[in-house]
Design an enzyme around this catalytic site. Structure first.
Site, short mmCIF file in Angstrom:
data_model
loop_
_atom_site.label_atom_id
_atom_site.label_comp_id
_atom_site.label_asym_id
_atom_site.label_seq_id
_atom_site.Cartn_x
_atom_site.Cartn_y
_atom_site.Cartn_z
N GLU A 89 -68.64 -34.02 -15.99
CA GLU A 89 -69.25 -32.82 -16.58
C GLU A 89 -70.66 -33.27 -17.20
O GLU A 89 -71.63 -32.76 -17.13
CB GLU A 89 -68.52 -31.92 -17.87
CG GLU A 89 -67.38 -31.28 -17.04
CD GLU A 89 -67.98 -30.14 -16.64
OE1 GLU A 89 -68.73 -29.51 -16.90
OE2 GLU A 89 -67.19 -29.49 -15.48
N LYS A 92 -73.03 -34.42 -14.32
CA LYS A 92 -73.69 -33.19 -13.79
C LYS A 92 -74.78 -32.50 -14.71
O LYS A 92 -75.83 -31.96 -14.48
CB LYS A 92 -72.53 -32.28 -13.45
CG LYS A 92 -72.05 -32.09 -12.27
CD LYS A 92 -71.19 -30.92 -11.76
CE LYS A 92 -69.78 -30.83 -12.68
NZ LYS A 92 -69.07 -29.52 -12.30
N HIS A 142 -57.77 -33.47 -21.47
CA HIS A 142 -57.87 -32.94 -20.16
C HIS A 142 -57.66 -34.11 -18.88
O HIS A 142 -56.96 -33.71 -18.07
CB HIS A 142 -59.39 -32.46 -19.95
CG HIS A 142 -59.61 -31.54 -18.60
ND1 HIS A 142 -59.69 -31.98 -17.41
CD2 HIS A 142 -59.34 -29.90 -18.70
CE1 HIS A 142 -59.58 -30.99 -16.41
NE2 HIS A 142 -59.52 -29.84 -17.09
N GLU A 172 -54.71 -33.92 -16.31
CA GLU A 172 -55.14 -34.51 -14.79
C GLU A 172 -55.23 -35.90 -14.71
O GLU A 172 -55.72 -36.42 -13.58
CB GLU A 172 -56.35 -33.74 -14.70
CG GLU A 172 -56.02 -32.20 -14.52
CD GLU A 172 -57.43 -31.34 -13.98
OE1 GLU A 172 -58.49 -32.24 -13.75
OE2 GLU A 172 -57.51 -30.12 -14.22
CO CO Z 1 -59.07 -28.08 -16.50
#
Ligand code: CO
Length: 485
Positions: A89, A92, A142, A172
């Site tokens: 993120e 990006k 996350h 994840e």
């Molecule tokens: Co998510």
């Protein structure tokens, strides 16, 4: 100059957590940066679409927010992400900002976890903020396929440095919940577990993956035999975490160099050739040139710098010649305020002063006021009048072990006459003949020389002070060498 801070978050569609985490962080950043426009952008297109369709709430993407800032003439933009680490993120975000770097000065703040200090502070902040009701604490991060995922392991180490039974797992990535459950089982004394999100918001992952009824982390831990309490608060609700974002944003703001600098530029005694090269450079590059206005229409300082203005017009700042402390204080304060207004706009301000700024200069009172309020200041030294006068007289001021005493003659000439030192009497002004008489009484006149308006057009040199028989101007300087030296 127009300055904005863009706070960039992944986003959430839950209004309660949005308010308590993202809005609260934006609020803390706005409060710490008065004078900066603070705006919001999200990076999750899904969330932005959902908010628009469901609540008619329009939130800008990074590109939309930057395009607006550009169109509205903003020149300096600090971008502060609320991301946890330098992951996908964050990268990006950096590439999305690239196209706007041509038209605006952009600085991007660090995410939550960057330096080792950040890890320690986040660990400390979370442990003192989260309730300690259970035997173990498991934080849900996350997780990502990006190599920044290793941040979770590093944070877990820092948490365990403070408390052994704190674990980090991710939805994840690595570490996994299975790994945490294995670690827990090696400590049979642990019976109860607190689950809390290691995410800015308490959104879908916290509500469903962590605290949901089926297949959730809560369910899996309960199946493994633990009693589980879930905390549905995003990290953004923790004031110390918000403070860390505020600090990272402050670094970005600082790096934009949006505040100007005040230069106290000494212009020497009068001869334009005695202006230093540095002073000339600072004057040429300054945005604003200020000159003291004593009300006496003295243009000496302005005359010295006339070839280094680069088309700028110097502005006069009132610095009255009075001993009334209140009047002076008011004049210095309003000069400081005027300068600060320019500095806030990012301007370089040069304040000129005759001789050297550190020797009996009004400028230093203003300098001190501006400096005390945290602004950048610098003094450019200059040739003092007494050095120029000694040069003009072809004498030394002090040699070998001789001390040198500089005396403001109109204030305190008598008290220092018996001090064994070479003496410079400055600012005698209208009291010059009194000074002559005083020196005569002390039998010091034969070693005294005087220069009026040293290095200026109307200069008068009296190698023998006895020759002076009339009152002189303000810029009169007497040098008295010790007997027999
Ligand atoms: Co998510």
């Amino acid at each position: 100059m127009k300055k904005a801070i863009l706070v960039v978050s992944f986003g959430t569609s839950y209004h309660d957590t949005l308010e308590k985490t993202i809005l609260a962080t934006e609020g803390a950043i706005a409060q710490a940066n008065p004078g900066w426009e603070v705006r919001r952008a999200f990076t999750s297109a899904i969330i932005m679409r959902k908010l628009l369709a469901r609540d008619n709430l329009q939130i800008d993407s990074v590109a939309q927010a930057m395009a607006k800032l550009e169109a509205q003439g903003f020149t300096h933009v600090a971008v502060q992400p609320t991301h946890v680490m330098h992951g996908e993120e964050y990268e990006k975000l950096l590439s999305m900002l690239e196209p706007y770097r041509l038209s605006m000065k952009i600085q991007v703040g660090q995410p939550l976890l960057n330096s080792q200090e950040d890890y320690e502070q986040v660990a400390k902040a979370l442990l003192s903020w989260l309730p300690r009701q259970d035997d173990a604490l498991v934080l849900m991060g996350h997780g990502t396929a990006h190599f920044a995922n290793s941040a979770y392991g590093q944070l877990e180490q820092n948490l365990q440095d403070l408390r052994e039974t704190v674990y980090v797992a991710t939805v994840e990535g690595y570490p996994t919940l299975d790994r945490v459950i294995r670690s827990l089982s090696s400590r049979p004394e642990i019976k109860t577990v607190t689950l809390a999100p290691l995410m800015l918001v308490a959104g879908d992952h916290a509500r469903n993956d962590m605290a949901g009824e089926e297949d959730s982390w809560k369910a899996q831990l309960e199946k493994a035999g633990y009693r589980v309490n879930c905390i549905l608060q995003g990290m953004g609700e923790c004031p110390a975490i918000r403070d860390l974002f505020v600090r990272h944003c402050a670094e970005a703001v600082e790096a934009l160099h949006t505040r100007g600098k005040l230069w106290g530029v000494s212009v020497g005694p009068g001869d334009p050739e005695l202006l230093t090269i540095k002073a000339a450079k600072v004057l040429e590059q300054a945005d604003v040139i200020l000159a003291p206005d004593t009300g006496k229409a003295d243009k000496t300082a302005l005359n010295i710098i006339r070839n280094y203005l680069n088309g700028k017009k110097p502005e006069l700042v009132s610095t009255p010649m009075t001993r009334d402390k209140e009047v002076l204080e008011q004049a210095y304060e309003s000069a400081a305020q005027r300068i600060i207004a320019d500095l806030e706009e990012g301007k370089q301000v040069a304040f000129i002063t005759l001789g050297d700024a550190t020797v009996y200069s009004t400028y230093m009172y203003i300098h001190e006021k501006v400096r005390a309020r945290g602004y950048a200041v610098e003094v450019v030294p200059g040739v003092t009048s007494f050095c120029a006068a000694a040069a003009r007289l072809n004498i030394s001021l002090c040699q070998g072990s001789e001390p040198l005493l500089v005396i403001p003659a109109s204030h305190s000439a008598r008290e220092f006459l018996d001090v064994p030192a070479n003496k410079v009497f400055m600012k005698a002004g209208s009291a010059i003949l009194d000074l002559k008489k005083t020196l005569e009484e002390k039998n010091m006149l034969s070693n005294a020389s005087m220069v009026e308006n040293c290095s200026m057009e109307n200069e008068h040199v009296y190698p023998d002070f006895r020759e002076l028989d009339k009152t002189t101007g303000y810029f009169s300087l007497v040098i008295v060498k010790e007997e027999g030296k």
